[in-house]
Design an enzyme around this catalytic site. Sequence first.
Site, PDB file in Angstrom:
ATOM      1  N   ASN A   1      50.241  -8.495  37.636  1.00  0.00           N
ATOM      2  CA  ASN A   1      51.195  -8.641  38.739  1.00  0.00           C
ATOM      3  C   ASN A   1      51.523 -10.136  38.858  1.00  0.00           C
ATOM      4  O   ASN A   1      50.733 -10.906  39.394  1.00  0.00           O
ATOM      5  CB  ASN A   1      50.555  -8.105  40.027  1.00  0.00           C
ATOM      6  CG  ASN A   1      51.422  -8.338  41.255  1.00  0.00           C
ATOM      7  OD1 ASN A   1      52.588  -8.728  41.139  1.00  0.00           O
ATOM      8  ND2 ASN A   1      50.863  -8.093  42.431  1.00  0.00           N
TER       9      ASN A   1
ATOM     10  N   LYS B   1      53.637 -11.562  40.629  1.00  0.00           N
ATOM     11  CA  LYS B   1      54.078 -11.930  41.987  1.00  0.00           C
ATOM     12  C   LYS B   1      55.343 -12.797  41.897  1.00  0.00           C
ATOM     13  O   LYS B   1      56.172 -12.530  41.037  1.00  0.00           O
ATOM     14  CB  LYS B   1      52.949 -12.613  42.752  1.00  0.00           C
ATOM     15  CG  LYS B   1      51.672 -11.753  42.718  1.00  0.00           C
ATOM     16  CD  LYS B   1      50.635 -12.162  43.701  1.00  0.00           C
ATOM     17  CE  LYS B   1      49.428 -11.232  43.568  1.00  0.00           C
ATOM     18  NZ  LYS B   1      48.378 -11.520  44.525  1.00  0.00           N
TER      19      LYS B   1
ATOM     20  N   HIS C   1      51.340  -2.846  47.757  1.00  0.00           N
ATOM     21  CA  HIS C   1      50.479  -4.031  47.614  1.00  0.00           C
ATOM     22  C   HIS C   1      50.204  -4.644  48.996  1.00  0.00           C
ATOM     23  O   HIS C   1      51.079  -4.659  49.857  1.00  0.00           O
ATOM     24  CB  HIS C   1      51.158  -5.052  46.694  1.00  0.00           C
ATOM     25  CG  HIS C   1      50.228  -6.147  46.290  1.00  0.00           C
ATOM     26  ND1 HIS C   1      49.980  -7.224  47.099  1.00  0.00           N
ATOM     27  CD2 HIS C   1      49.467  -6.311  45.190  1.00  0.00           C
ATOM     28  CE1 HIS C   1      49.100  -8.013  46.504  1.00  0.00           C
ATOM     29  NE2 HIS C   1      48.777  -7.479  45.338  1.00  0.00           N
TER      30      HIS C   1
ATOM     31  N   GLU D   1      42.074  -2.432  45.911  1.00  0.00           N
ATOM     32  CA  GLU D   1      42.185  -3.889  46.071  1.00  0.00           C
ATOM     33  C   GLU D   1      41.703  -4.294  47.461  1.00  0.00           C
ATOM     34  O   GLU D   1      42.508  -4.318  48.409  1.00  0.00           O
ATOM     35  CB  GLU D   1      43.637  -4.333  45.914  1.00  0.00           C
ATOM     36  CG  GLU D   1      44.211  -4.140  44.534  1.00  0.00           C
ATOM     37  CD  GLU D   1      45.215  -5.229  44.196  1.00  0.00           C
ATOM     38  OE1 GLU D   1      45.072  -5.836  43.130  1.00  0.00           O
ATOM     39  OE2 GLU D   1      46.132  -5.490  44.993  1.00  0.00           O
TER      40      GLU D   1
ATOM     41  N   GLY E   1      43.386 -12.902  45.774  1.00  0.00           N
ATOM     42  CA  GLY E   1      43.751 -14.316  45.854  1.00  0.00           C
ATOM     43  C   GLY E   1      42.685 -15.220  46.424  1.00  0.00           C
ATOM     44  O   GLY E   1      42.974 -16.351  46.824  1.00  0.00           O
TER      45      GLY E   1
ATOM     46  N   SER F   1      41.136 -10.910  42.409  1.00  0.00           N
ATOM     47  CA  SER F   1      40.420 -12.015  41.755  1.00  0.00           C
ATOM     48  C   SER F   1      39.766 -11.631  40.416  1.00  0.00           C
ATOM     49  O   SER F   1      38.676 -12.114  40.097  1.00  0.00           O
ATOM     50  CB  SER F   1      39.380 -12.619  42.698  1.00  0.00           C
ATOM     51  OG  SER F   1      40.024 -13.181  43.828  1.00  0.00           O
TER      52      SER F   1
HETATM   53  P1  PGA Z   1      44.588 -11.955  42.295  1.00  0.00           P
HETATM   54  O1  PGA Z   1      45.688 -10.908  42.774  1.00  0.00           O
HETATM   55  O2  PGA Z   1      44.089 -11.457  40.956  1.00  0.00           O
HETATM   56  O3  PGA Z   1      45.275 -13.255  42.202  1.00  0.00           O
HETATM   57  O4  PGA Z   1      43.494 -11.925  43.312  1.00  0.00           O
HETATM   58  C1  PGA Z   1      45.496  -9.543  42.585  1.00  0.00           C
HETATM   59  C2  PGA Z   1      46.627  -8.761  43.164  1.00  0.00           C
HETATM   60  O5  PGA Z   1      47.214  -9.194  44.153  1.00  0.00           O
HETATM   61  O6  PGA Z   1      46.987  -7.686  42.659  1.00  0.00           O
END
Ligand code: PGA
Length: 255
Positions: free
Chosen positions: A9, A11, A97, A169, A175, A215
């Site tokens: 993802n 983003k 999400h 998640e 994040g 993460s």
């Molecule tokens: P991240 O994001 O790996 O940066 O924690 C995961 C996500 O939002 O799907």
Amino acid sequence: MQKKIVVGNLKMNPVSVVEFERYLDALEKELKGKEFEKTEIVVCPPVVFLQKLLNRDIKNIKAGVQDVFWEYQGAFTGQISAGMVKSAGATFAIVGHSERRKYFGENEEIINLKLKAILKNGLNAILCIGESAEERKKGQTSQVLKKQLKGCLAEIAPGKLEYISIAYEPIWAVGTDKIPTSDEILEAKIIIKKALAEMYFVKSAEKMRLLYGGSVKSNCAEQVCLDPAMDGVLVGRESLMPYEFVKIAILIDEN
Ligand code: PGA
């Protein structure tokens, strides 16, 4: 047997077409000569870059989007329909999400409408669910996950379940570099499986893949995916680094 799945993802990254082209160059380089027999790899870029990704036709890479609108067409300024995504050639869509829930006020009802549109238009869905830190602290994890599943999957026919992957998640792990233990993921997996078994026949529910997201890095792929026997991962930040992203995919494919 469904394949495992590694979803990137991106983003709202990277910041320009030039940088995205560079990203694709690096991704192509990392994937060169590698075979993935048991794993699908999906990249979900910002939608303005989708065609660039599709045009490259990178071996082993499937394209997805990070969101869709539920209507088919019409006066909905700024929105993109699942039908448009499908016709462009992408095959996956993330839905629900936690960032969409947080910044754009999406609730289960909205997510359910989007999920229905995704399935109706022949796309595969990556449905995100997860509890906040506070909910976990209060011992509400199970209740929250069940509520999200019930709301998001309302009126979804059992025959469609094979096109849905559920990404667990935990919001506190997205994040943040905080990673749940294998046991915590396993616990969530059991809660999710139980809730699904209450909603559907076990046989249909088992067709859904169950991913972990939050993460994810190559050095914790074992802890968050392999140990709790998840069917894959949803990767945010680390998917912006082709070397690390491919490393995760290799690890998961080989185990
Ligand atoms: P991240 O994001 O790996 O940066 O924690 C995961 C996500 O939002 O799907």
